[in-house]
Scaffold this motif. Structure first.
Motif, short mmCIF file in Angstrom:
data_model
loop_
_atom_site.label_atom_id
_atom_site.label_comp_id
_atom_site.label_asym_id
_atom_site.label_seq_id
_atom_site.Cartn_x
_atom_site.Cartn_y
_atom_site.Cartn_z
N LYS A 11 -18.35 -16.00 -26.86
CA LYS A 11 -18.52 -16.00 -28.30
C LYS A 11 -17.18 -15.70 -28.96
CE LYS A 11 -23.31 -14.54 -28.48
NZ LYS A 11 -24.23 -13.53 -28.98
N ALA A 12 -16.95 -16.33 -30.11
CA ALA A 12 -15.72 -16.07 -30.86
C ALA A 12 -15.79 -14.66 -31.44
CB ALA A 12 -15.57 -17.09 -31.97
N HIS A 13 -14.67 -13.97 -31.38
CA HIS A 13 -14.61 -12.63 -31.97
C HIS A 13 -13.24 -12.41 -32.59
CE1 HIS A 13 -13.00 -12.06 -27.91
NE2 HIS A 13 -12.34 -11.02 -28.41
N ILE A 14 -13.19 -11.49 -33.51
CA ILE A 14 -11.95 -11.19 -34.24
C ILE A 14 -11.20 -10.10 -33.48
CG2 ILE A 14 -11.01 -10.27 -36.38
CD1 ILE A 14 -13.46 -11.40 -37.81
N GLU A 15 -9.93 -10.35 -33.26
CA GLU A 15 -9.09 -9.35 -32.61
C GLU A 15 -8.72 -8.29 -33.65
OE1 GLU A 15 -8.09 -8.99 -29.50
OE2 GLU A 15 -9.16 -10.77 -28.81
N LEU A 16 -9.07 -7.05 -33.40
CA LEU A 16 -8.84 -5.98 -34.37
C LEU A 16 -7.42 -5.42 -34.32
CD1 LEU A 16 -12.17 -3.99 -34.18
CD2 LEU A 16 -11.36 -5.49 -35.99
N ILE A 17 -6.80 -5.37 -33.18
CA ILE A 17 -5.48 -4.75 -33.06
C ILE A 17 -4.43 -5.44 -33.93
CG2 ILE A 17 -3.65 -4.10 -31.44
CD1 ILE A 17 -6.25 -2.50 -31.13
N PRO A 18 -4.28 -6.77 -33.89
CA PRO A 18 -3.29 -7.40 -34.78
C PRO A 18 -3.61 -7.19 -36.26
CG PRO A 18 -3.93 -8.92 -33.06
CD PRO A 18 -4.85 -7.75 -32.97
N MET A 19 -4.89 -7.18 -36.61
CA MET A 19 -5.27 -6.97 -37.99
C MET A 19 -4.90 -5.56 -38.45
SD MET A 19 -8.90 -7.61 -39.90
CE MET A 19 -9.74 -6.27 -39.12
N ILE A 20 -5.11 -4.58 -37.59
CA ILE A 20 -4.75 -3.20 -37.92
C ILE A 20 -3.23 -3.07 -38.07
CG2 ILE A 20 -4.70 -0.84 -37.01
CD1 ILE A 20 -7.47 -1.42 -35.79
N ASP A 21 -2.47 -3.74 -37.21
CA ASP A 21 -1.01 -3.72 -37.32
C ASP A 21 -0.54 -4.26 -38.67
OD1 ASP A 21 -0.81 -2.65 -34.81
OD2 ASP A 21 -0.27 -4.54 -33.82
N VAL A 22 -1.10 -5.37 -39.08
CA VAL A 22 -0.72 -5.96 -40.37
C VAL A 22 -1.08 -5.03 -41.51
CG1 VAL A 22 -1.24 -7.86 -41.96
CG2 VAL A 22 -0.83 -8.34 -39.54
N MET A 23 -2.24 -4.45 -41.47
CA MET A 23 -2.67 -3.53 -42.54
C MET A 23 -1.76 -2.29 -42.59
SD MET A 23 -4.96 -5.16 -44.02
CE MET A 23 -5.59 -3.97 -45.14
N MET A 24 -1.33 -1.79 -41.44
CA MET A 24 -0.43 -0.63 -41.43
C MET A 24 0.93 -0.98 -42.03
SD MET A 24 -2.08 1.96 -40.48
CE MET A 24 -0.84 3.16 -40.11
N PHE A 25 1.45 -2.16 -41.71
CA PHE A 25 2.72 -2.58 -42.30
C PHE A 25 2.60 -2.70 -43.81
CE2 PHE A 25 4.02 -4.20 -38.03
CZ PHE A 25 5.19 -3.45 -37.94
N PHE A 30 3.83 -0.59 -49.27
CA PHE A 30 3.42 -0.16 -50.60
C PHE A 30 3.72 1.31 -50.86
CE2 PHE A 30 0.61 -3.96 -50.40
CZ PHE A 30 1.21 -4.63 -51.45
N VAL A 31 3.64 2.14 -49.85
CA VAL A 31 3.99 3.56 -50.02
C VAL A 31 5.48 3.70 -50.31
CG1 VAL A 31 4.20 5.75 -48.79
CG2 VAL A 31 2.06 4.50 -48.72
N LEU A 32 6.31 2.96 -49.56
CA LEU A 32 7.75 3.04 -49.79
C LEU A 32 8.14 2.52 -51.17
CD1 LEU A 32 9.18 1.99 -46.32
CD2 LEU A 32 9.05 4.27 -47.30
N ILE A 33 7.48 1.48 -51.63
CA ILE A 33 7.76 0.97 -52.97
C ILE A 33 7.35 1.99 -54.02
CG2 ILE A 33 6.97 -0.72 -54.70
CD1 ILE A 33 9.02 -1.89 -52.90
N SER A 34 6.19 2.61 -53.86
CA SER A 34 5.71 3.56 -54.87
C SER A 34 6.55 4.83 -54.90
CB SER A 34 4.24 3.90 -54.64
OG SER A 34 4.10 4.63 -53.43
N LEU A 35 7.18 5.18 -53.80
CA LEU A 35 8.05 6.36 -53.76
C LEU A 35 9.50 6.04 -54.11
CD1 LEU A 35 6.71 8.10 -50.54
CD2 LEU A 35 6.24 8.71 -52.91
N ASN A 36 9.77 4.80 -54.48
CA ASN A 36 11.11 4.34 -54.83
C ASN A 36 12.11 4.51 -53.70
OD1 ASN A 36 10.49 3.41 -57.38
ND2 ASN A 36 10.76 5.43 -58.31
N VAL A 37 11.65 4.45 -52.45
CA VAL A 37 12.57 4.49 -51.31
C VAL A 37 13.28 3.15 -51.20
CG1 VAL A 37 12.70 4.72 -48.80
CG2 VAL A 37 11.21 6.22 -50.11
#
Length: 134
Positions: A11-25, A30-37
């Motif tokens: 059955k087709a399934h979604i790989e969670l690890i690459p999706m989590i990596d993208v979300m963390m990046f 966005f945190v670095l932008i909001s802190l003006n780093v």
């Protein structure tokens, strides 16, 4: 008669690890932008300090930045001194426009006065100089 085993279909399934990596990046970005780093566009300036500096009230404003080597920006966009008044008059429609001069410590006072004089001759009376509180 011989029977062949049919291969099981996965059955087709979604790989969670690459999706989590993208979300963390994305989260880190966005945190670095909001802190003006990560610096925003525009000239880097070191504001002079003043003990009597005060917070401006919310109003329609334009920020004119004076940098080293005669660089001039209006709201983060490079502009020539001759075009400054015309561009500000386009921004000023019905309500008065407050102009904030954001000048680096290293900019000569003569340059600052020339820009202020140009603005006054253009009809802008509400001109403030940005400082940091000591």
């Amino acid at each position: 008669m011989r029977s062949w085993n049919e291969a099981r279909k996965n059955k087709a399934h979604i790989e969670l690890i690459p999706m989590i990596d993208v979300m963390m990046f994305l989260l880190v970005f966005f945190v670095l932008i909001s802190l003006n780093v990560i610096p925003a566009q525009g000239l880097k300036t070191q504001l002079p300090g003043a003990a009597s500096a005060q917070q401006l009230k919310p109003q329609k404003k334009a920020i004119v930045t004076l940098g080293d080597n005669d660089r001039l920006q209006l709201d983060g966009q490079p502009i020539a001194l001759q075009d400054l008044v015309d561009k500000l008059k386009q921004q000023q429609q019905s309500e008065p426009l407050t102009i904030i001069l954001n000048s680096d410590k290293g900019v000569a006072v003569e340059r600052l006065v020339a820009v202020m004089d140009n603005l006054r001759q253009g009809g802008f009376t509400s001109v403030s100089i940005a400082t940091r509180k000591l």
